[in-house]
Design a protein around this motif. Sequence first.
Motif, PDB file in Angstrom:
ATOM      1  N   MET A  36      -3.825   6.247   7.714  1.00 55.78           N
ATOM      2  CA  MET A  36      -3.551   5.214   6.720  1.00 55.78           C
ATOM      3  C   MET A  36      -2.983   3.979   7.411  1.00 55.78           C
ATOM      4  SD  MET A  36      -4.139   6.431   3.484  1.00 55.78           S
ATOM      5  CE  MET A  36      -2.957   5.816   2.297  1.00 55.78           C
ATOM      6  N   LEU A  37      -3.341   2.811   6.880  1.00 59.36           N
ATOM      7  CA  LEU A  37      -2.925   1.551   7.484  1.00 59.36           C
ATOM      8  C   LEU A  37      -1.938   0.825   6.586  1.00 59.36           C
ATOM      9  CD1 LEU A  37      -6.395   0.190   8.656  1.00 59.36           C
ATOM     10  CD2 LEU A  37      -4.709   1.428  10.030  1.00 59.36           C
ATOM     11  N   GLU A  38      -0.851   0.383   7.183  1.00 60.65           N
ATOM     12  CA  GLU A  38       0.059  -0.494   6.460  1.00 60.65           C
ATOM     13  C   GLU A  38      -0.683  -1.776   6.103  1.00 60.65           C
ATOM     14  OE1 GLU A  38       4.604  -1.732   7.284  1.00 60.65           O
ATOM     15  OE2 GLU A  38       3.162  -2.516   8.743  1.00 60.65           O
ATOM     16  N   ARG A  39      -0.501  -2.252   4.884  1.00 64.00           N
ATOM     17  CA  ARG A  39      -1.158  -3.492   4.491  1.00 64.00           C
ATOM     18  C   ARG A  39      -0.474  -4.677   5.181  1.00 64.00           C
ATOM     19  NH1 ARG A  39      -4.959  -0.789   1.207  1.00 64.00           N
ATOM     20  NH2 ARG A  39      -4.398  -0.837  -0.993  1.00 64.00           N
ATOM     21  N   ARG A  40      -1.185  -5.311   6.083  1.00 60.61           N
ATOM     22  CA  ARG A  40      -0.705  -6.565   6.639  1.00 60.61           C
ATOM     23  C   ARG A  40      -0.711  -7.624   5.550  1.00 60.61           C
ATOM     24  NH1 ARG A  40      -3.709  -9.199   9.566  1.00 60.61           N
ATOM     25  NH2 ARG A  40      -2.152 -10.273  10.788  1.00 60.61           N
ATOM     26  N   PRO A  41       0.167  -8.632   5.645  1.00 62.29           N
ATOM     27  CA  PRO A  41       0.164  -9.684   4.631  1.00 62.29           C
ATOM     28  C   PRO A  41      -1.234 -10.276   4.442  1.00 62.29           C
ATOM     29  CG  PRO A  41       2.071  -9.916   6.053  1.00 62.29           C
ATOM     30  CD  PRO A  41       1.221  -8.824   6.651  1.00 62.29           C
ATOM     31  N   GLY A  42      -1.699 -10.273   3.221  1.00 66.08           N
ATOM     32  CA  GLY A  42      -3.025 -10.784   2.892  1.00 66.08           C
ATOM     33  C   GLY A  42      -4.060  -9.697   2.701  1.00 66.08           C
ATOM     34  N   PHE A  43      -3.860  -8.540   3.341  1.00 70.30           N
ATOM     35  CA  PHE A  43      -4.844  -7.475   3.216  1.00 70.30           C
ATOM     36  C   PHE A  43      -4.897  -6.909   1.804  1.00 70.30           C
ATOM     37  CE2 PHE A  43      -5.638  -7.499   7.664  1.00 70.30           C
ATOM     38  CZ  PHE A  43      -6.805  -6.789   7.852  1.00 70.30           C
ATOM     39  N   GLU A  44      -3.799  -7.040   1.046  1.00 68.24           N
ATOM     40  CA  GLU A  44      -3.845  -6.578  -0.341  1.00 68.24           C
ATOM     41  C   GLU A  44      -4.829  -7.421  -1.158  1.00 68.24           C
ATOM     42  OE1 GLU A  44      -0.974  -9.938  -0.253  1.00 68.24           O
ATOM     43  OE2 GLU A  44      -1.416  -8.213   1.031  1.00 68.24           O
ATOM     44  N   ARG A  45      -4.987  -8.685  -0.795  1.00 66.90           N
ATOM     45  CA  ARG A  45      -5.963  -9.527  -1.507  1.00 66.90           C
ATOM     46  C   ARG A  45      -7.387  -9.174  -1.110  1.00 66.90           C
ATOM     47  NH1 ARG A  45      -5.721 -14.994  -0.328  1.00 66.90           N
ATOM     48  NH2 ARG A  45      -4.444 -14.697   1.540  1.00 66.90           N
ATOM     49  N   GLU A  46      -7.568  -8.685   0.126  1.00 65.86           N
ATOM     50  CA  GLU A  46      -8.911  -8.286   0.549  1.00 65.86           C
ATOM     51  C   GLU A  46      -9.429  -7.143  -0.310  1.00 65.86           C
ATOM     52  OE1 GLU A  46     -12.139  -6.387   2.635  1.00 65.86           O
ATOM     53  OE2 GLU A  46     -10.200  -5.459   2.193  1.00 65.86           O
ATOM     54  N   ARG A  47      -8.537  -6.286  -0.804  1.00 68.65           N
ATOM     55  CA  ARG A  47      -8.947  -5.176  -1.638  1.00 68.65           C
ATOM     56  C   ARG A  47      -9.491  -5.633  -2.976  1.00 68.65           C
ATOM     57  NH1 ARG A  47     -10.772  -2.362   0.806  1.00 68.65           N
ATOM     58  NH2 ARG A  47     -10.574  -0.583  -0.578  1.00 68.65           N
ATOM     59  N   LEU A  48      -9.204  -6.883  -3.365  1.00 72.55           N
ATOM     60  CA  LEU A  48      -9.683  -7.398  -4.647  1.00 72.55           C
ATOM     61  C   LEU A  48     -10.935  -8.258  -4.519  1.00 72.55           C
ATOM     62  CD1 LEU A  48      -6.324  -8.394  -6.415  1.00 72.55           C
ATOM     63  CD2 LEU A  48      -7.606  -6.265  -6.581  1.00 72.55           C
ATOM     64  N   LEU A  49     -11.390  -8.494  -3.291  1.00 76.42           N
ATOM     65  CA  LEU A  49     -12.619  -9.263  -3.131  1.00 76.42           C
ATOM     66  C   LEU A  49     -13.766  -8.541  -3.837  1.00 76.42           C
ATOM     67  CD1 LEU A  49     -12.572 -10.486   0.580  1.00 76.42           C
ATOM     68  CD2 LEU A  49     -12.330 -11.876  -1.490  1.00 76.42           C
ATOM     69  N   ASP A  50     -14.512  -9.282  -4.618  1.00 79.49           N
ATOM     70  CA  ASP A  50     -15.550  -8.648  -5.437  1.00 79.49           C
ATOM     71  C   ASP A  50     -16.743  -9.583  -5.609  1.00 79.49           C
ATOM     72  OD1 ASP A  50     -16.671  -6.676  -7.113  1.00 79.49           O
ATOM     73  OD2 ASP A  50     -15.835  -7.618  -8.912  1.00 79.49           O
ATOM     74  N   PRO A  51     -17.340 -10.049  -4.505  1.00 76.19           N
ATOM     75  CA  PRO A  51     -18.486 -10.951  -4.641  1.00 76.19           C
ATOM     76  C   PRO A  51     -19.653 -10.245  -5.320  1.00 76.19           C
ATOM     77  CG  PRO A  51     -18.251 -10.216  -2.372  1.00 76.19           C
ATOM     78  CD  PRO A  51     -17.029  -9.748  -3.086  1.00 76.19           C
ATOM     79  N   GLU A  52     -20.406 -10.997  -6.068  1.00 76.34           N
ATOM     80  CA  GLU A  52     -21.469 -10.402  -6.876  1.00 76.34           C
ATOM     81  C   GLU A  52     -22.517  -9.692  -6.023  1.00 76.34           C
ATOM     82  OE1 GLU A  52     -24.348 -11.638 -10.632  1.00 76.34           O
ATOM     83  OE2 GLU A  52     -22.788 -13.001  -9.905  1.00 76.34           O
TER      84      GLU A  52
END
Length: 418
Positions: free
Chosen positions: A188-204
């Motif tokens: 498991m990886l600690e979320r680096r700052p900003g990586f939590e937003r990468e989990r919400l990327l949802d391009p069509e």
Amino acid sequence: MTIEPRVLQPSEWDAWHSALVSAFAGESTSEERELYRSLTEVERCLGVWDEDRPVATAGLFSLRMTVPGGALVPTAGVTMVSVAPTHRRRGILRSFMRRQLDDVRTAGTEPLAALTASEAPIYGRFGYGLAVRSLAVRIDTGRVRLRLPAAVAAEAAELRLRQSDEAASLLAECESVYARVLDRRPGMLERRPGFERERLLDPERRREGASPLRCVVALRDGEPVAYARYAVKADWTESDAPAGEVRLRELEALDTAGYAALWRFLFDIDLTTWIVADNRPLDDPWQHLVDDIRRCPTRLNTDSLYVRPVDVGGALAARTYATPVDVVLRVEDEFCPWNTGNWRLSGDEKGAVCEPTRDAADLSLSVRELGSAYLGGTSLHSLAGAGLVTEERPSSGALRAASTAFASETAPFLPHGF
């Protein structure tokens, strides 16, 4: 042109990133580019230029990864590696690997390096060993039922759907759960700052006809205890019966009741008859809660995460061991010769030390096999069966003792790429 990599300058990022995207025949939205620019550690990125044009890229993320025992160990996350098809077979990749590992060793703060591979054969020759696998799952919820233990089913968990316009609160709830499960699984990886937003990327383009990303959170006494991110793809049979898919992207839970509540929710989503997930742990507990495992076909994802000790002594001392172990390892490392030699590992569930020694070896192996076994998901015994680990004195019992000690009680798991 020269193939000597040089450090990326901030002003070169756009062209550098475009070369990376092109090499993978991809595309990126403005939102993705903005996020990846913010995540990039420019000072740890390398490039090769042909005149003024970037033709190869490589980077490192400063990660922290859970290892057996629950410690978060600084790990150099190899990422964004590409070489333009016009510049292959010139030694560029090797020069990247050489420079990265030398830099990591010089810095002296990261005993491990890790990566995900677009092509499996590439990185073994640089000492990276396959350490994590995962399951791809397809559950026939039209025919399969969950069998929850009475005590689990009775424990209350309040479910709440979260919408995309609740992004701030959604992130806070989900990340609070993730942070508390982080030490439970190696890999498991600690979320680096900003990586939590990468989990919400949802391009069509990634949705393949499915809905936008959705999220459900399980609450107990108002506090989040579990969450799942998913999408729904509608489908119908020729007789107009619903046959939609629930596409599970992520599910984490602090306790059994919250975990079960989310799976029950996913099973009961209207107009769907399948749950599909591409990345779940090998020992995911839902497999013991279904009444017909034959209608839940799983496929082993052959490789998920590759791990490499950069500092053998530091890496082996950073984790704990399931049973007491005192073993001398003869390690061969052609690419990073500072690791080659005999190492005495002494440890147990409380901690370990690993230092160079002149004592005779009990086991011999390459740094690649050491990386494979490091997180406890690949046994030294299995590697020995393939001829990749040698027990120098078969009657000593060293292989059995070390293989047992290296094991993890939970399967290692990489929840997301990097």
